[in-house]
Design an enzyme around this catalytic site. Structure first.
Site, mmCIF file in Angstrom:
data_model
loop_
_atom_site.group_PDB
_atom_site.id
_atom_site.type_symbol
_atom_site.label_atom_id
_atom_site.label_comp_id
_atom_site.label_asym_id
_atom_site.label_seq_id
_atom_site.Cartn_x
_atom_site.Cartn_y
_atom_site.Cartn_z
ATOM 1 N N SER A 62 0.827 -1.195 0.000
ATOM 2 C CA SER A 62 0.000 0.000 0.000
ATOM 3 C C SER A 62 0.869 1.256 0.000
ATOM 4 O O SER A 62 1.954 1.261 0.593
ATOM 5 C CB SER A 62 -0.891 -0.008 1.247
ATOM 6 O OG SER A 62 -1.743 1.089 1.288
ATOM 7 N N PRO A 63 0.418 2.333 -0.641
ATOM 8 C CA PRO A 63 1.195 3.583 -0.584
ATOM 9 C C PRO A 63 1.312 4.092 0.847
ATOM 10 O O PRO A 63 0.314 4.131 1.580
ATOM 11 C CB PRO A 63 0.354 4.557 -1.434
ATOM 12 C CG PRO A 63 -0.560 3.698 -2.237
ATOM 13 C CD PRO A 63 -0.814 2.475 -1.428
ATOM 14 N N GLN A 93 1.283 6.529 -6.755
ATOM 15 C CA GLN A 93 0.027 7.146 -6.343
ATOM 16 C C GLN A 93 0.126 8.647 -6.577
ATOM 17 O O GLN A 93 0.835 9.359 -5.869
ATOM 18 C CB GLN A 93 -0.264 6.855 -4.865
ATOM 19 C CG GLN A 93 -1.631 7.360 -4.431
ATOM 20 C CD GLN A 93 -1.885 7.159 -2.952
ATOM 21 O OE1 GLN A 93 -1.210 7.773 -2.125
ATOM 22 N NE2 GLN A 93 -2.850 6.316 -2.619
ATOM 23 N N ALA A 102 2.163 8.718 -1.738
ATOM 24 C CA ALA A 102 1.443 9.841 -2.338
ATOM 25 C C ALA A 102 2.456 10.820 -2.916
ATOM 26 O O ALA A 102 3.298 11.362 -2.202
ATOM 27 C CB ALA A 102 0.578 10.525 -1.290
ATOM 28 N N ARG A 147 1.400 -1.243 7.276
ATOM 29 C CA ARG A 147 2.301 -1.351 8.439
ATOM 30 C C ARG A 147 3.020 -2.694 8.489
ATOM 31 O O ARG A 147 4.192 -2.757 8.858
ATOM 32 C CB ARG A 147 1.516 -1.118 9.724
ATOM 33 C CG ARG A 147 1.029 0.312 9.895
ATOM 34 C CD ARG A 147 0.117 0.438 11.112
ATOM 35 N NE ARG A 147 -0.274 1.817 11.354
ATOM 36 C CZ ARG A 147 -1.298 2.431 10.760
ATOM 37 N NH1 ARG A 147 -2.026 1.771 9.853
ATOM 38 N NH2 ARG A 147 -1.598 3.690 11.040
ATOM 39 N N CYS A 203 3.302 7.310 3.027
ATOM 40 C CA CYS A 203 4.149 8.501 2.973
ATOM 41 C C CYS A 203 5.455 8.274 3.733
ATOM 42 O O CYS A 203 5.451 7.732 4.835
ATOM 43 C CB CYS A 203 3.410 9.689 3.566
ATOM 44 S SG CYS A 203 1.996 10.226 2.593
ATOM 45 N N ARG A 218 -7.743 4.920 -5.636
ATOM 46 C CA ARG A 218 -7.980 4.608 -4.224
ATOM 47 C C ARG A 218 -9.104 5.496 -3.719
ATOM 48 O O ARG A 218 -9.078 6.722 -3.901
ATOM 49 C CB ARG A 218 -6.715 4.814 -3.385
ATOM 50 C CG ARG A 218 -6.992 4.744 -1.879
ATOM 51 C CD ARG A 218 -5.752 4.575 -1.038
ATOM 52 N NE ARG A 218 -5.374 3.157 -0.956
ATOM 53 C CZ ARG A 218 -4.528 2.663 -0.059
ATOM 54 N NH1 ARG A 218 -3.962 3.457 0.838
ATOM 55 N NH2 ARG A 218 -4.228 1.382 -0.050
ATOM 56 N N TYR A 227 -8.208 13.770 1.245
ATOM 57 C CA TYR A 227 -7.455 14.656 0.364
ATOM 58 C C TYR A 227 -8.370 15.209 -0.740
ATOM 59 O O TYR A 227 -9.577 14.946 -0.752
ATOM 60 C CB TYR A 227 -6.219 13.921 -0.163
ATOM 61 C CG TYR A 227 -5.272 13.553 0.959
ATOM 62 C CD1 TYR A 227 -4.684 14.541 1.751
ATOM 63 C CD2 TYR A 227 -4.994 12.224 1.272
ATOM 64 C CE1 TYR A 227 -3.840 14.217 2.809
ATOM 65 C CE2 TYR A 227 -4.153 11.892 2.331
ATOM 66 C CZ TYR A 227 -3.583 12.888 3.098
ATOM 67 O OH TYR A 227 -2.757 12.576 4.150
#
Length: 385
Positions: free
Chosen positions: A41-42, A120, A78, A350, A44, A252, A206
């Site tokens: 998963s993306p 992403q 992102a 995670r 940051c 997403r 966002y």
């Protein structure tokens, strides 16, 4: 020959079956074939120390280790489509050629490990120009004299939990068109950078999520009000990208704002998401990456696989390929999600940070022969015997 496994490591539904576990079956996204369904998963990183959007050695090592760890698809963090689209000044970008060149090192390495890699593309909207979210760092807006900027959104309203944002500018027609153009230009650079997949970030509060949720979009023009108007910007962004990008395309979404019972208008929900997925498929989207929340403060029942029911709902009601995310940590859990048809792939976040080689352990525990598992030759001595 199968590696020797303790009986407790076999999934309950495996029953000694010698077929390939569902988690390790290839999947097709448009013209892209992904080797398995365990994906990153993306997340940051906030690690562009020069604050210029150009990724560095950290990104090469971080994403390279995940590709070498056997994940089928690695979706990078992102990535701002413009300087003002970033969450923080330390975010990666894809608004100039220097950034595309820097990303090429990362994509070339991922491909050498047999992994697909996606980017992403993101615009933070009213959640932009904040400090990086690292331990010990103060949660605050970054002012202009420290390299910050004025965030934008559908209106001038700030969201719950965004009180430190001093000002939000409502996008006018020219500003909205610039957002659309910036996403398209970044998609062109994504091709130059060597990415296999573009994911549009329309989740977690966002900008694009801010437009489609009725909780944040109270505009009265063609970009607000009705369901069709609120989803107009996301579909316009997808259309603009599809004009310049022929590769795999994902979006997403936050499938629920988790506000049922807390608001007069319950916000965005699973039914809205299934309908949006149908629209996205008609506009050329190959995958809907189903997450939840992030727009407003809400009571979220966090637990193992807590977002999977939304991926299942979107998949069953729309027929669109979906990925599920959210506290998916164990191989048997991931296998069951795929085998039962609740989602087509799982996104690890995670857990991937804790265990970059998670797919290799999953292959072992699910009974995949070692010579069929995604082991890099240089690490083959680590195979379980």
């Amino acid at each position: 020959m199968l590696p020797v496994l303790a009986r407790r490591s076999w999934p309950r539904w495996f029953n000694g079956c010698m077929s390939t576990p569902a988690l390790f079956r290839p999947i097709q996204l448009g013209s892209l074939t992904v080797r398995n369904r365990a994906w990153v998963s993306p997340m940051c990183q906030y690690s562009v120390e020069q604050r210029d959007g150009v990724v560095n050695d950290w990104h090469l090592v971080h994403y390279g280790s995940l590709a070498a760890g056997g994940f089928g698809l690695v979706v990078v963090e992102a990535t701002g489509v413009s300087p003002e689209a970033r969450i923080s000044p330390w975010d990666a970008g894809l608004w100039n050629d220097q950034q595309a060149t820097a990303w090429r090192r990362v994509t070339d390495f991922a491909h050498a490990q047999g992994a697909a890699i996606g980017v992403q593309l993101a615009h933070a909207g009213r959640k932009a120009s904040t400090n990086r979210w690292w331990p010990g760092e103060e949660a605050r807006n970054i002012p202009a004299d420290e390299g910050g900027w004025t965030p934008v959104g559908p209106t001038t309203e700030r969201g719950a939990g965004e009180e430190f944002t001093s000002e939000v500018q409502a996008l006018d027609e020219a500003g909205i068109q610039k957002v659309i153009d910036d996403f398209a230009a970044a998609a062109v650079r994504a091709k130059e950078a060597g990415f296999d997949l573009v994911e549009v970030h329309a989740a977690h509060g966002y900008l694009l999520h801010q437009f489609y949720s009725p909780l944040s979009n109270t505009r009265t023009d063609q970009w607000g009000g009705s369901w069709e108007n609120r989803t107009r910007l996301l579909l316009a962004v997808v259309d603009a990208i599809r004009q310049v990008w022929t590769g795999a395309l994902a979006v997403r979404i936050s499938a629920t704002d988790w506000t049922d019972g807390d608001w007069t208008d319950g916000g965005w929900d699973g039914e809205d998401s299934a309908q949006l997925a149908i629209e996205l498929r008609e506009h050329g989207v190959d995958l809907v990456d189903v997450s939840t929340g992030g727009l407003v403060m809400a009571r979220i029942p966090v637990g193992p696989g807590y977002q999977v029911p939304y991926a299942e709902q979107v998949r069953s009601e729309s027929g669109v390929v979906t990925s599920a995310v959210g506290m998916i940590t164990e191989p048997e859990q991931a296998e069951q999600i795929i085998a039962e048809g609740r989602a087509d792939a799982v996104m690890l976040a995670r857990q991937a940070l804790r265990e970059p080689g998670w797919p290799l352990r999953a292959a072992h525990e699910l009974g995949l022969p070692a010579d069929q598992a995604p082991w890099p030759p240089a690490r083959s001595r680590g195979v379980w015997r």
